[in-house]
Design a protein around this motif. Sequence first.
Motif, PDB file in Angstrom:
ATOM      1  N   LEU A   1      -7.597 -13.433 -22.763  1.00 41.15           N
ATOM      2  CA  LEU A   1      -6.783 -14.409 -23.479  1.00 41.15           C
ATOM      3  C   LEU A   1      -6.080 -15.368 -22.519  1.00 41.15           C
TER       4      LEU A   1
ATOM      5  N   LYS B   1      -5.802 -16.369 -34.176  1.00 49.16           N
ATOM      6  CA  LYS B   1      -5.516 -16.139 -32.750  1.00 49.16           C
ATOM      7  C   LYS B   1      -4.124 -15.534 -32.565  1.00 49.16           C
TER       8      LYS B   1
ATOM      9  N   ASN C   1      -8.150 -22.210 -20.260  1.00 46.07           N
ATOM     10  CA  ASN C   1      -9.513 -22.763 -20.245  1.00 46.07           C
ATOM     11  C   ASN C   1     -10.098 -22.637 -18.836  1.00 46.07           C
TER      12      ASN C   1
ATOM     13  N   VAL D   1     -13.626 -18.858 -18.641  1.00 42.26           N
ATOM     14  CA  VAL D   1     -13.520 -17.796 -19.642  1.00 42.26           C
ATOM     15  C   VAL D   1     -14.753 -16.893 -19.616  1.00 42.26           C
ATOM     16  N   GLU D   2     -15.938 -17.501 -19.425  1.00 39.81           N
ATOM     17  CA  GLU D   2     -17.169 -16.711 -19.468  1.00 39.81           C
ATOM     18  C   GLU D   2     -17.241 -15.710 -18.309  1.00 39.81           C
TER      19      GLU D   2
ATOM     20  N   THR E   1     -12.162 -14.408 -31.578  1.00 45.39           N
ATOM     21  CA  THR E   1     -11.682 -15.656 -30.978  1.00 45.39           C
ATOM     22  C   THR E   1     -12.372 -15.948 -29.651  1.00 45.39           C
ATOM     23  N   VAL E   2     -12.438 -14.919 -28.799  1.00 36.51           N
ATOM     24  CA  VAL E   2     -13.060 -15.090 -27.477  1.00 36.51           C
ATOM     25  C   VAL E   2     -14.547 -15.370 -27.621  1.00 36.51           C
TER      26      VAL E   2
ATOM     27  N   LEU F   1      -8.592 -17.818 -21.533  1.00 35.84           N
ATOM     28  CA  LEU F   1      -8.864 -18.701 -22.670  1.00 35.84           C
ATOM     29  C   LEU F   1      -7.748 -19.726 -22.826  1.00 35.84           C
ATOM     30  N   THR F   2      -6.507 -19.285 -22.646  1.00 32.51           N
ATOM     31  CA  THR F   2      -5.362 -20.188 -22.756  1.00 32.51           C
ATOM     32  C   THR F   2      -5.426 -21.285 -21.693  1.00 32.51           C
TER      33      THR F   2
ATOM     34  N   THR G   1     -14.609 -12.937 -19.084  1.00 29.73           N
ATOM     35  CA  THR G   1     -15.104 -12.127 -20.200  1.00 29.73           C
ATOM     36  C   THR G   1     -16.198 -11.173 -19.733  1.00 29.73           C
TER      37      THR G   1
ATOM     38  N   ALA H   1     -15.353 -18.840 -28.521  1.00 28.98           N
ATOM     39  CA  ALA H   1     -15.084 -19.788 -27.433  1.00 28.98           C
ATOM     40  C   ALA H   1     -16.130 -19.715 -26.323  1.00 28.98           C
ATOM     41  N   ASN H   2     -17.012 -18.721 -26.360  1.00 28.11           N
ATOM     42  CA  ASN H   2     -18.026 -18.540 -25.325  1.00 28.11           C
ATOM     43  C   ASN H   2     -19.399 -18.909 -25.874  1.00 28.11           C
TER      44      ASN H   2
END
Length: 397
Positions: free
Chosen positions: A344, A272, A350, A353-354, A92-93, A347-348, A357, A96-97
């Motif tokens: 997470l 997710k 927004n 995130v990068e 999932t992560v 991510l939630t 991570t 999103a990246n």
Amino acid sequence: MNQNSSAASTQKKSVTKQKLLINPLTIVAGELLLALPLGFLLAKLQIGGIAWIFGGIVAGVFVCQGYRVLCEYTPKPNRTARKVGMALVGLTVGAANAPNHLVSLAAGLPIFVFLTFFMLLCSMGIGYFYSRLSKTNILTAMLATVPGGVGVMSAIAADYNRNVSLVALVQAIRVTAVVVIIPFIAKTSVGNSWNLPILPAKLALISFDPVQIGLLLLILAITALLVYLVKLGRIPAGDFFGALLIGIAINPLLDILPFMGDIDFNPPILIKLVGQMLLGITIGEYWGDQPNFEKQTLGYALVSVAMTLIVGAIAAILAMKLTNWDWLTCLLVTAPGGSAEMILVALTLNHHVEIVTTGHIVRLIAINSSLPLWLFLFRRFDSFMEQTAHGIPHSRS
């Protein structure tokens, strides 16, 4: 004769039923079925985007205690379920990246490395203090206090015949504290942004588009193979890393393939949610598996965890001084442990995130790659302390 045969048949059915009840798959299925409505309930109560982790924690504790009372059997933490959860979260992560976002952070790699080693050095100091305070050998204390995974550190403690329950207790307290405290700090700081719809009205739990289903099955099969290989190779956090790379690479690969057109893969919401629930369930199982510790032991554990959280806060302040990141990003990057959970949260929200991570990936790589070295050093130090305590001259060899 018939009565004996009937009694034997009844006993056999009873044993078969008991084996079915204590089957790991049955236990995980029950936990997921309980975690799902709990997740919906917590989401309705505006707990936030990781309500499903909290639901999983409660389900894990409740099911373990239920088995203990009703079946006189305590299920052990399911490491395979944790690996599957980590893989689903990594997928999932990763999706999103965008790769270019992560590559753009390469220039800031020295900052991530510095923050990681600062936290590791401080954790070693906390481990030494905890070992002296609790009269525990140094290896057990270090495994308990270094911000790694609960399962990984407990497994290492078992391999070296150390106090597995104590290691799992301290690690579980730390991970739970981070998972509970940091998201609520984030919720306070971002206000209504935290309460974005958990299940958007226009999106279903899973897409029934044939192409998306085919892609999902293919990617899940590749991820399952990866988790299996990681389990065989005993690679720490390899399931998360591998799935993360798959998630990052899948859409660029689809763009390269001429016959795929403009198709993009986005993991369905169900993936997710299941990933988050499995992460929470395994944390809850560690709590359900804990024996009754003395108040003094629990107090020492809480002191070490509090010191670790303070180190994380200091690292966040250093990050703010060294970078132009906002304080919430710094806090998420330097949160001690619960790496998948903190990613997470980002991510939630927004929220960068990068950056979050990358910070946690660097820390996981540093911890896992240095494991053999510091295990060797701590065992040597333990041996030295034991010889000193018994008045045995220390060998130079």
